[in-house]
Write a protein that holds these residues in place. Sequence first.
Motif, PDB file in Angstrom:
ATOM      1  N   VAL A  61       6.141  -0.116   6.303  1.00  0.00           N
ATOM      2  CA  VAL A  61       7.310  -0.707   5.653  1.00  0.00           C
ATOM      3  C   VAL A  61       7.001  -2.169   5.361  1.00  0.00           C
ATOM      4  CG1 VAL A  61       9.757  -1.326   5.876  1.00  0.00           C
ATOM      5  CG2 VAL A  61       8.914   0.799   6.909  1.00  0.00           C
ATOM      6  N   VAL A  62       7.234  -2.591   4.125  1.00  0.00           N
ATOM      7  CA  VAL A  62       7.119  -3.997   3.746  1.00  0.00           C
ATOM      8  C   VAL A  62       8.444  -4.365   3.097  1.00  0.00           C
ATOM      9  CG1 VAL A  62       5.893  -5.714   2.371  1.00  0.00           C
ATOM     10  CG2 VAL A  62       4.624  -3.809   3.396  1.00  0.00           C
ATOM     11  N   ALA A  63       9.191  -5.255   3.727  1.00  0.00           N
ATOM     12  CA  ALA A  63      10.552  -5.576   3.258  1.00  0.00           C
ATOM     13  C   ALA A  63      10.756  -7.075   3.148  1.00  0.00           C
ATOM     14  CB  ALA A  63      11.576  -4.963   4.205  1.00  0.00           C
ATOM     15  N   ARG A  64       9.876  -7.751   2.426  1.00  0.00           N
ATOM     16  CA  ARG A  64      10.017  -9.206   2.354  1.00  0.00           C
ATOM     17  C   ARG A  64       9.984  -9.766   0.937  1.00  0.00           C
ATOM     18  NH1 ARG A  64       4.412  -9.215   4.561  1.00  0.00           N
ATOM     19  NH2 ARG A  64       3.077  -9.737   2.806  1.00  0.00           N
ATOM     20  N   TRP A  65       9.816  -8.920  -0.075  1.00  0.00           N
ATOM     21  CA  TRP A  65       9.657  -9.429  -1.434  1.00  0.00           C
ATOM     22  C   TRP A  65      10.955  -9.317  -2.223  1.00  0.00           C
ATOM     23  CZ3 TRP A  65       5.410 -12.101  -2.437  1.00  0.00           C
ATOM     24  CH2 TRP A  65       4.297 -11.895  -1.631  1.00  0.00           C
ATOM     25  N   PRO A  66      11.255 -10.333  -3.046  1.00  0.00           N
ATOM     26  CA  PRO A  66      12.456 -10.285  -3.894  1.00  0.00           C
ATOM     27  C   PRO A  66      12.405  -9.102  -4.856  1.00  0.00           C
ATOM     28  CG  PRO A  66      11.496 -12.488  -3.914  1.00  0.00           C
ATOM     29  CD  PRO A  66      10.523 -11.593  -3.196  1.00  0.00           C
ATOM     30  N   GLY A  67      13.571  -8.672  -5.324  1.00  0.00           N
ATOM     31  CA  GLY A  67      13.682  -7.515  -6.204  1.00  0.00           C
ATOM     32  C   GLY A  67      12.920  -7.636  -7.507  1.00  0.00           C
ATOM     33  N   GLY A  68      12.664  -8.851  -7.970  1.00  0.00           N
ATOM     34  CA  GLY A  68      11.909  -9.044  -9.204  1.00  0.00           C
ATOM     35  C   GLY A  68      10.413  -8.840  -9.038  1.00  0.00           C
ATOM     36  N   THR A  69       9.944  -8.596  -7.822  1.00  0.00           N
ATOM     37  CA  THR A  69       8.518  -8.421  -7.552  1.00  0.00           C
ATOM     38  C   THR A  69       8.089  -7.003  -7.915  1.00  0.00           C
ATOM     39  OG1 THR A  69       8.770  -9.933  -5.686  1.00  0.00           O
ATOM     40  CG2 THR A  69       6.721  -8.683  -5.796  1.00  0.00           C
ATOM     41  N   HIS A  70       6.993  -6.887  -8.645  1.00  0.00           N
ATOM     42  CA  HIS A  70       6.488  -5.576  -9.070  1.00  0.00           C
ATOM     43  C   HIS A  70       5.910  -4.813  -7.883  1.00  0.00           C
ATOM     44  CE1 HIS A  70       4.165  -2.558 -11.252  1.00  0.00           C
ATOM     45  NE2 HIS A  70       4.937  -2.837 -12.292  1.00  0.00           N
ATOM     46  N   ASP A  71       6.099  -3.489  -7.893  1.00  0.00           N
ATOM     47  CA  ASP A  71       5.604  -2.627  -6.808  1.00  0.00           C
ATOM     48  C   ASP A  71       4.109  -2.831  -6.553  1.00  0.00           C
ATOM     49  OD1 ASP A  71       8.181  -1.679  -7.020  1.00  0.00           O
ATOM     50  OD2 ASP A  71       7.611   0.378  -7.530  1.00  0.00           O
ATOM     51  N   ALA A  72       3.313  -2.895  -7.619  1.00  0.00           N
ATOM     52  CA  ALA A  72       1.855  -3.035  -7.472  1.00  0.00           C
ATOM     53  C   ALA A  72       1.493  -4.363  -6.807  1.00  0.00           C
ATOM     54  CB  ALA A  72       1.163  -2.914  -8.825  1.00  0.00           C
ATOM     55  N   PHE A  73       2.244  -5.420  -7.093  1.00  0.00           N
ATOM     56  CA  PHE A  73       2.000  -6.720  -6.459  1.00  0.00           C
ATOM     57  C   PHE A  73       2.220  -6.635  -4.953  1.00  0.00           C
ATOM     58  CE2 PHE A  73       3.382 -10.782  -4.789  1.00  0.00           C
ATOM     59  CZ  PHE A  73       2.422 -11.662  -5.287  1.00  0.00           C
ATOM     60  N   ILE A  74       3.290  -5.946  -4.562  1.00  0.00           N
ATOM     61  CA  ILE A  74       3.582  -5.806  -3.131  1.00  0.00           C
ATOM     62  C   ILE A  74       2.437  -5.079  -2.438  1.00  0.00           C
ATOM     63  CG2 ILE A  74       5.144  -4.780  -1.432  1.00  0.00           C
ATOM     64  CD1 ILE A  74       7.405  -5.196  -3.514  1.00  0.00           C
ATOM     65  N   LEU A  75       1.964  -3.996  -3.031  1.00  0.00           N
ATOM     66  CA  LEU A  75       0.863  -3.242  -2.425  1.00  0.00           C
ATOM     67  C   LEU A  75      -0.395  -4.088  -2.318  1.00  0.00           C
ATOM     68  CD1 LEU A  75      -0.290  -0.654  -1.239  1.00  0.00           C
ATOM     69  CD2 LEU A  75      -0.720   0.131  -3.580  1.00  0.00           C
ATOM     70  N   ARG A  76      -0.710  -4.840  -3.362  1.00  0.00           N
ATOM     71  CA  ARG A  76      -1.909  -5.695  -3.330  1.00  0.00           C
ATOM     72  C   ARG A  76      -1.811  -6.787  -2.267  1.00  0.00           C
ATOM     73  NH1 ARG A  76      -1.331  -5.681  -8.867  1.00  0.00           N
ATOM     74  NH2 ARG A  76      -0.519  -7.791  -8.842  1.00  0.00           N
ATOM     75  N   ASN A  77      -0.590  -7.171  -1.920  1.00  0.00           N
ATOM     76  CA  ASN A  77      -0.391  -8.297  -1.010  1.00  0.00           C
ATOM     77  C   ASN A  77       0.153  -7.891   0.356  1.00  0.00           C
ATOM     78  OD1 ASN A  77      -0.959 -10.917  -2.595  1.00  0.00           O
ATOM     79  ND2 ASN A  77       0.082  -9.562  -4.020  1.00  0.00           N
ATOM     80  N   CYS A  78      -0.100  -6.651   0.753  1.00  0.00           N
ATOM     81  CA  CYS A  78       0.312  -6.213   2.087  1.00  0.00           C
ATOM     82  C   CYS A  78      -0.928  -5.793   2.878  1.00  0.00           C
ATOM     83  CB  CYS A  78       1.329  -5.084   2.020  1.00  0.00           C
ATOM     84  SG  CYS A  78       0.663  -3.466   1.595  1.00  0.00           S
ATOM     85  N   ALA A  79      -0.779  -5.695   4.192  1.00  0.00           N
ATOM     86  CA  ALA A  79      -1.917  -5.380   5.063  1.00  0.00           C
ATOM     87  C   ALA A  79      -2.531  -4.025   4.732  1.00  0.00           C
ATOM     88  CB  ALA A  79      -1.471  -5.416   6.528  1.00  0.00           C
ATOM     89  N   VAL A  80      -1.709  -3.000   4.469  1.00  0.00           N
ATOM     90  CA  VAL A  80      -2.255  -1.676   4.152  1.00  0.00           C
ATOM     91  C   VAL A  80      -3.069  -1.730   2.864  1.00  0.00           C
ATOM     92  CG1 VAL A  80      -1.651   0.685   3.457  1.00  0.00           C
ATOM     93  CG2 VAL A  80      -0.542  -0.347   5.436  1.00  0.00           C
ATOM     94  N   GLY A  81      -2.531  -2.350   1.825  1.00  0.00           N
ATOM     95  CA  GLY A  81      -3.253  -2.458   0.559  1.00  0.00           C
ATOM     96  C   GLY A  81      -4.578  -3.177   0.719  1.00  0.00           C
ATOM     97  N   THR A  82      -4.573  -4.269   1.474  1.00  0.00           N
ATOM     98  CA  THR A  82      -5.800  -5.030   1.706  1.00  0.00           C
ATOM     99  C   THR A  82      -6.818  -4.190   2.464  1.00  0.00           C
ATOM    100  OG1 THR A  82      -4.537  -7.090   1.730  1.00  0.00           O
ATOM    101  CG2 THR A  82      -6.725  -7.142   2.728  1.00  0.00           C
ATOM    102  N   ARG A  83      -6.381  -3.509   3.504  1.00  0.00           N
ATOM    103  CA  ARG A  83      -7.308  -2.688   4.305  1.00  0.00           C
ATOM    104  C   ARG A  83      -7.851  -1.510   3.512  1.00  0.00           C
ATOM    105  NH1 ARG A  83      -5.847  -1.683  10.394  1.00  0.00           N
ATOM    106  NH2 ARG A  83      -7.970  -0.912  10.286  1.00  0.00           N
ATOM    107  N   LEU A  84      -7.007  -0.878   2.699  1.00  0.00           N
ATOM    108  CA  LEU A  84      -7.490   0.229   1.877  1.00  0.00           C
ATOM    109  C   LEU A  84      -8.490  -0.271   0.835  1.00  0.00           C
ATOM    110  CD1 LEU A  84      -4.219   2.310   1.389  1.00  0.00           C
ATOM    111  CD2 LEU A  84      -6.182   2.878   2.826  1.00  0.00           C
ATOM    112  N   GLU A  85      -8.212  -1.412   0.257  1.00  0.00           N
ATOM    113  CA  GLU A  85      -9.144  -2.014  -0.718  1.00  0.00           C
ATOM    114  C   GLU A  85     -10.485  -2.335  -0.063  1.00  0.00           C
ATOM    115  OE1 GLU A  85     -10.389  -2.988  -4.377  1.00  0.00           O
ATOM    116  OE2 GLU A  85      -8.363  -2.280  -3.989  1.00  0.00           O
ATOM    117  N   ASP A  86     -10.453  -2.712   1.206  1.00  0.00           N
ATOM    118  CA  ASP A  86     -11.682  -3.034   1.944  1.00  0.00           C
ATOM    119  C   ASP A  86     -12.393  -1.795   2.482  1.00  0.00           C
ATOM    120  OD1 ASP A  86     -11.251  -5.708   1.437  1.00  0.00           O
ATOM    121  OD2 ASP A  86     -10.388  -6.135   3.409  1.00  0.00           O
ATOM    122  N   GLY A  87     -11.853  -0.584   2.204  1.00  0.00           N
ATOM    123  CA  GLY A  87     -12.530   0.643   2.611  1.00  0.00           C
ATOM    124  C   GLY A  87     -12.112   1.209   3.951  1.00  0.00           C
ATOM    125  N   ALA A  88     -10.923   0.885   4.437  1.00  0.00           N
ATOM    126  CA  ALA A  88     -10.484   1.369   5.748  1.00  0.00           C
ATOM    127  C   ALA A  88     -10.340   2.882   5.796  1.00  0.00           C
ATOM    128  CB  ALA A  88      -9.154   0.716   6.141  1.00  0.00           C
TER     129      ALA A  88
END
Length: 198
Positions: free
Chosen positions: A136-163
């Motif tokens: 769960v990531v619940a800190r971004w304003p409603g105007g924030t795009h879904d893809a931006f949230i994923l790119r800027n969360c721990a799960v997105g970062t870890r998956l991008e790094d090959g976790a």
Amino acid sequence: MEPNLTRPTKRSHAIPAHLQVLSVLGFLATGTFQREIGDRSGISQPSMSRILPAVLRGIIKLMPEYIQFPYGAQRQTEVMQGLSAVANMPGVIGAIDCTHRIKAPSGDAFAYINRKNFHSVNVQLICDAKCVLLNVVARWPGGTHDAFILRNCAVGTRLEDGAVRDGWLIGDRGYPLTPWLMTPLASPQTPQELSHHY
């Protein structure tokens, strides 16, 4: 949560822990006024105001124990099997999407206006086949795009790094196609694409 919510009172009837939790969850789910939820639960508005922070602290304290992304091989296999049984899609380690919740904030209100033109917080959720929350990531304003949230969360970062090497998330067109995130085909053409388009 009961040990954290039971406290001494000078009154003869303390609010039971389960009623505190259910009332706060009702308040969070509906976005209505504390007085309205309190009336439904038989709790005064001042009592709702007092129990709200305690229940929220309890939820936050327990979150790491109950909401865990499946980085380990055993848990990934369990999630993959569950999603494969439901959707016949092997290798899926979670379903991702965002939802919008909140009333208009007092400060920086413009940032909280979403694409449907109302105020919200854009909450990213990842779940398994049983709708168990994995992240769960619940800190971004409603105007924030879904893809931006994923790119800027721990799960997105870890998956991008090959976790996760042998699995991927499934998401809607609000996300980019990546080696670890499957999205629908924009324009399916062949019979195979049409039959596998979700």
